[in-house]
Scaffold this motif. Structure first.
Motif, PDB file in Angstrom:
ATOM      1  N   HIS A 137      -8.917  -2.380  -0.116  1.00 32.27           N
ATOM      2  CA  HIS A 137      -9.437  -3.251  -1.175  1.00 32.27           C
ATOM      3  C   HIS A 137      -8.685  -3.025  -2.493  1.00 32.27           C
ATOM      4  CE1 HIS A 137     -11.565   0.512  -1.989  1.00 32.27           C
ATOM      5  NE2 HIS A 137     -11.719   0.066  -3.219  1.00 32.27           N
ATOM      6  N   MET A 138      -7.915  -1.940  -2.589  1.00 38.19           N
ATOM      7  CA  MET A 138      -7.125  -1.655  -3.793  1.00 38.19           C
ATOM      8  C   MET A 138      -5.837  -2.485  -3.836  1.00 38.19           C
ATOM      9  SD  MET A 138      -7.676   2.502  -3.900  1.00 38.19           S
ATOM     10  CE  MET A 138      -6.304   2.774  -4.976  1.00 38.19           C
ATOM     11  N   THR A 139      -5.494  -3.120  -2.723  1.00 41.18           N
ATOM     12  CA  THR A 139      -4.263  -3.905  -2.635  1.00 41.18           C
ATOM     13  C   THR A 139      -4.590  -5.389  -2.613  1.00 41.18           C
ATOM     14  OG1 THR A 139      -3.160  -2.142  -1.418  1.00 41.18           O
ATOM     15  CG2 THR A 139      -2.183  -4.329  -1.271  1.00 41.18           C
ATOM     16  N   THR A 140      -3.994  -6.124  -3.539  1.00 37.48           N
ATOM     17  CA  THR A 140      -4.078  -7.584  -3.530  1.00 37.48           C
ATOM     18  C   THR A 140      -2.756  -8.090  -2.964  1.00 37.48           C
ATOM     19  OG1 THR A 140      -5.483  -7.557  -5.486  1.00 37.48           O
ATOM     20  CG2 THR A 140      -4.417  -9.652  -4.935  1.00 37.48           C
ATOM     21  N   MET A 141      -2.844  -8.725  -1.815  1.00 39.50           N
ATOM     22  CA  MET A 141      -1.626  -9.200  -1.158  1.00 39.50           C
ATOM     23  C   MET A 141      -1.202 -10.545  -1.740  1.00 39.50           C
ATOM     24  SD  MET A 141      -2.067  -7.914   2.773  1.00 39.50           S
ATOM     25  CE  MET A 141      -3.422  -8.968   3.193  1.00 39.50           C
TER      26      MET A 141
END
Length: 155
Positions: free
Chosen positions: A86-90
């Motif tokens: 959830h810490m990564t926005t793709m």
């Protein structure tokens, strides 16, 4: 910036801020890996360390398929094309590689605990872990394209 080779074959880059920053809520990194073959999936390929004055550092391991993924998921082959954290926005940026394949840049957010926001952030350390698999001569790498800090207002 200071570049240091590590005894384990990896690399370390110290990115010292020109002026230490107080009230950092989060640090944001435009980041992706390259040569992200599936043989490296779920392995730590490096880490990012936020170093504060008068507080312990925040250390986040870069784990392939969890918070970092291949920059060119349109390339043919067995690559790690997704990140589950959830810490990564793709896909904060999408485009095409030189060969015309689908390419991306993702954003990794590292939140800063409220209890250390009064401690100045002095530097960010990027560590690349040297990983090689017998079936791959290149090893997996990562690139950081930009760094941004979210500062709490009204403090």
């Amino acid at each position: 910036m200071t570049y240091l080779p590590r005894n384990d074959g990896g690399k370390e880059i110290d990115f010292r801020l020109r002026k230490p920053q107080n009230q950092v809520r989060s640090a944001y990194f435009l980041i992706n890996s390259s040569n992200s073959k599936s043989v490296y999936a779920h392995q730590a390929i490096g880490k990012i360390k936020l170093v504060f004055r008068h507080a312990p550092p925040i250390v986040v391991k870069l784990v392939l398929g969890e918070n970092i993924r291949e920059w060119c998921p349109g390339n043919p082959g067995d690559f790690v094309r997704e990140a589950s954290s959830h810490m990564t926005t793709m896909d904060v940026w999408t485009g095409l590689s030189k060969s015309g394949a689908h390419a991306v840049i993702d954003c990794l957010e590292i939140p800063v605990h409220e209890c250390i926001r009064d401690c100045p952030l002095e530097k960010i350390v990027f560590v690349h872990k040297c990983l090689q698999h017998p079936s791959d001569a290149m090893g997996v790498h990562f690139s950081v394209f930009a760094v941004s800090l979210g500062i709490a207002q009204g403090m």
